[in-house]
Design an enzyme around this catalytic site. Structure first.
Site, PDB file in Angstrom:
ATOM      1  N   ARG A   1      36.127  57.408  15.037  1.00  0.00           N
ATOM      2  CA  ARG A   1      36.880  57.467  15.770  1.00  0.00           C
ATOM      3  C   ARG A   1      36.749  57.174  17.171  1.00  0.00           C
ATOM      4  NH1 ARG A   1      41.658  56.955  13.115  1.00  0.00           N
ATOM      5  NH2 ARG A   1      42.959  58.232  15.258  1.00  0.00           N
TER       6      ARG A   1
ATOM      7  N   ASP B   1      43.532  49.559  17.989  1.00  0.00           N
ATOM      8  CA  ASP B   1      43.475  50.715  18.613  1.00  0.00           C
ATOM      9  C   ASP B   1      42.282  50.870  19.707  1.00  0.00           C
ATOM     10  OD1 ASP B   1      45.871  51.511  17.312  1.00  0.00           O
ATOM     11  OD2 ASP B   1      44.622  53.294  16.896  1.00  0.00           O
TER      12      ASP B   1
ATOM     13  N   GLU C   1      40.928  53.287   3.918  1.00  0.00           N
ATOM     14  CA  GLU C   1      41.365  52.939   4.948  1.00  0.00           C
ATOM     15  C   GLU C   1      40.638  51.998   5.743  1.00  0.00           C
ATOM     16  OE1 GLU C   1      41.429  56.158   8.361  1.00  0.00           O
ATOM     17  OE2 GLU C   1      42.447  54.015   9.781  1.00  0.00           O
TER      18      GLU C   1
ATOM     19  N   TYR D   1      35.494  52.309  13.292  1.00  0.00           N
ATOM     20  CA  TYR D   1      37.521  51.931  13.272  1.00  0.00           C
ATOM     21  C   TYR D   1      37.458  50.374  13.184  1.00  0.00           C
ATOM     22  CZ  TYR D   1      42.126  53.668  13.714  1.00  0.00           C
ATOM     23  OH  TYR D   1      43.286  54.628  13.767  1.00  0.00           O
TER      24      TYR D   1
HETATM   25  C1  9WN Z   1      47.864  55.073  16.256  1.00  0.00           C
HETATM   26  C2  9WN Z   1      48.195  54.648  10.648  1.00  0.00           C
HETATM   27  C3  9WN Z   1      47.989  53.976  11.907  1.00  0.00           C
HETATM   28  C4  9WN Z   1      47.326  52.599  12.136  1.00  0.00           C
HETATM   29  C5  9WN Z   1      46.717  51.982  12.900  1.00  0.00           C
HETATM   30  C6  9WN Z   1      45.831  52.553  13.255  1.00  0.00           C
HETATM   31  C7  9WN Z   1      45.899  53.868  13.204  1.00  0.00           C
HETATM   32  C8  9WN Z   1      46.707  55.096  15.261  1.00  0.00           C
HETATM   33  C9  9WN Z   1      46.012  56.394  15.068  1.00  0.00           C
HETATM   34  O1  9WN Z   1      46.608  53.948  12.159  1.00  0.00           O
HETATM   35  O2  9WN Z   1      46.378  54.402  14.135  1.00  0.00           O
HETATM   36  O3  9WN Z   1      49.213  54.331  15.644  1.00  0.00           O
HETATM   37  O4  9WN Z   1      46.152  57.541  15.528  1.00  0.00           O
HETATM   38  O5  9WN Z   1      44.874  56.165  14.898  1.00  0.00           O
HETATM   39  O6  9WN Z   1      44.840  51.931  14.482  1.00  0.00           O
HETATM   40  O7  9WN Z   1      47.128  50.151  13.350  1.00  0.00           O
HETATM   41  O8  9WN Z   1      49.112  52.018  11.912  1.00  0.00           O
HETATM   42  O9  9WN Z   1      48.108  53.751   9.686  1.00  0.00           O
END
Ligand code: 9WN
Length: 449
Positions: free
Chosen positions: A220, A185, A420, A376
């Site tokens: 984040r 992201d 994570e 992140y």
């Molecule tokens: C937005 C679920 C997801 C992963 C992504 C990660 C994070 C979401 C967020 O979490 O993204 O899709 O709310 O930050 O970046 O790779 O699939 O684990």
């Protein structure tokens, strides 16, 4: 020796007891199982995510193959009529407000061709064909052949969506319309294209973020990042999530090396699935070769020796050297020169890959001024990137480096639990403490020696 529990993320144990790590990973996956899918995290991500489910299915194949197939079926039951697989499938049983942005924000119900269940309208990297093939290969059976036969036309439609409607650049690669589509992201790779997206941080006053209730805000994406994420969804949703004419109206269009690597890997996997189910593998092999050639042609910088995203708004490559650029190594047909360049890049001080690694692989060039070890995708180490690279090293016969990376992956969980992501210097666990793909991919590397 304590190995912790799934609930506490398996707090520091520094145990290289493979049996204990295996049990921790299985307990984590069991704890995140939710009637027909696995949540990435009970707290931060309580719905079903697209690429998470693919990685999770790979792990489940070692211990709960029925669930691995169920995971993929549930996801593909939410496929849109145009072939897109949404990045989130919302669990209707959860209260509104358990995740931002939730179903009301995406408003998929209003769109013709969206499934009955609420979903997002964007996608994530297509790692599902590879996952389906690996699940089958782990324990081939009549059941697994039937599952492959059910998935095959859906996986083909998914590829068609990406190589058809999403080929905005017209060169055979798919474009992403949002940083979330890359799965990374807030990678520094998206900073320049994102900076061109008009957004006012004040819009975030109208929304309530939930991620910062469960994770440290300093780890984040920022509120300004979120303002831009929201603006991009607003723009895409306003056009009914249609892809025609995107080039003329959408403010963020980028060809991502990781997503397109997954696209090529999917064609290789589809060739294998086609062979197994009595279809013709030939066209898939040809498409895999074409995607690989387009990646090299469009996203490889022979001078710098790595891959970069291409911003279609400017026509230029984004200069940041992130872990995204290493991902094409996963393609078995990558030509010798880029293979050699990526090995040099991965082994340089930027990423520190070695047969004996002294630190985990970072998600961004650790020598760059914008490297952030806690935030992140701007520095921390992630197991899905490690796993893709590990597979690539094996595909290109660098078993020494693959073994080093595998050891590092196992060390991370042995030291910190199924987090994570991990601090790229200390290996400390960050983000959600009981994370699905960390557990799943650990099982996969433990199973392969
Ligand atoms: C937005 C679920 C997801 C992963 C992504 C990660 C994070 C979401 C967020 O979490 O993204 O899709 O709310 O930050 O970046 O790779 O699939 O684990």
């Amino acid at each position: 020796m304590s190995t912790g529990t799934a609930a506490d993320g398996g707090a520091p144990a520094r145990a290289r007891d493979a049996g204990a790590l295996w049990r921790l990973a299985v307990a984590t996956l069991d704890g995140n199982w939710e009637h027909d899918h696995t949540v990435p995290s009970r707290t931060l991500y309580p719905h079903q995510w697209s690429w998470d489910s693919a990685f999770i299915a790979v792990g489940l194949s070692h211990v709960r193959p029925d669930r691995a197939w169920r995971e993929l079926r549930t996801l593909f039951a939410a496929q849109w009529a145009d072939g897109r697989v949404p990045h989130i499938v919302f669990n209707p049983a959860l209260r509104a407000g358990s995740y931002f942005p939730g179903p009301a924000f995406w408003d998929s119900a209003r769109v013709a061709g969206a499934p009955a269940v609420a979903t997002s309208g964007i996608v994530q990297p297509p790692v599902h064909a590879l996952a389906a093939w690996l699940v089958h290969r782990r324990a081939p059976s009549e059941r697994s052949r039937a599952e492959l036969a059910w998935l095959y036309p859906r996986l083909v439609a998914w590829q068609r969506y990406l190589t058809g409607r999403r080929d905005v650049g017209g060169a055979g690669l798919a474009s992403i319309v949002h940083p979330w589509e890359s799965g990374l992201d807030n990678s520094p790779a998206w900073d320049p294209p994102l900076a061109a997206v008009p957004a006012d941080v004040a819009v975030m006053r109208a929304y309530q973020r939930h991620d910062t209730d469960h994770a440290d805000a300093a780890h984040r994406p920022t509120d300004l990042d979120y303002a831009r994420y929201v603006a991009l969804v607003d723009a895409y949703r306003a056009g009914g999530y249609r892809d025609d004419g995107l080039g003329g109206r959408h403010p963020f269009l980028v060809e991502c090396p990781l997503l397109n690597t997954a696209l090529g890997l999917a064609e290789h996997a589809l060739a294998a699935i086609a062979r197994e189910t009595g279809a013709d593998p030939g066209p898939h092999r040809e498409r895999a070769a074409r995607i690989t050639a387009a990646l090299v042609d469009r996203l490889y910088d022979p001078v710098g020796g790595t891959f970069h995203p291409r911003d279609l708004r400017t026509g230029r490559l984004v200069p940041a050297r992130t872990a995204l650029g290493l991902m094409p190594l996963a393609l078995p047909g990558l030509p010798a020169r880029p293979v050699a360049a990526l090995l040099a890049e991965a082994c340089s001080p930027r990423f520190g890959l070695a047969a004996r690694m002294d630190r985990p692989l970072p998600s961004h060039d650790r020598t760059a001024p914008d490297f952030e070890p806690l935030r992140y995708w701007r520095g921390p180490s992630w197991q899905n990137l490690n796993w893709l690279l590990w597979r690539g090293l094996r595909a290109h016969h660098r078993f020494d480096l693959a073994a080093g990376l595998r050891d590092s992956m196992i060390d991370l969980v042995a030291t910190a639990g199924c987090h994570e992501y991990f601090h790229p210097d200390t290996g400390a666990g960050l983000g959600s403490p009981a994370f699905g793909w960390t557990a799943a991919l650990l099982l996969d590397v433990l199973a392969e020696t």
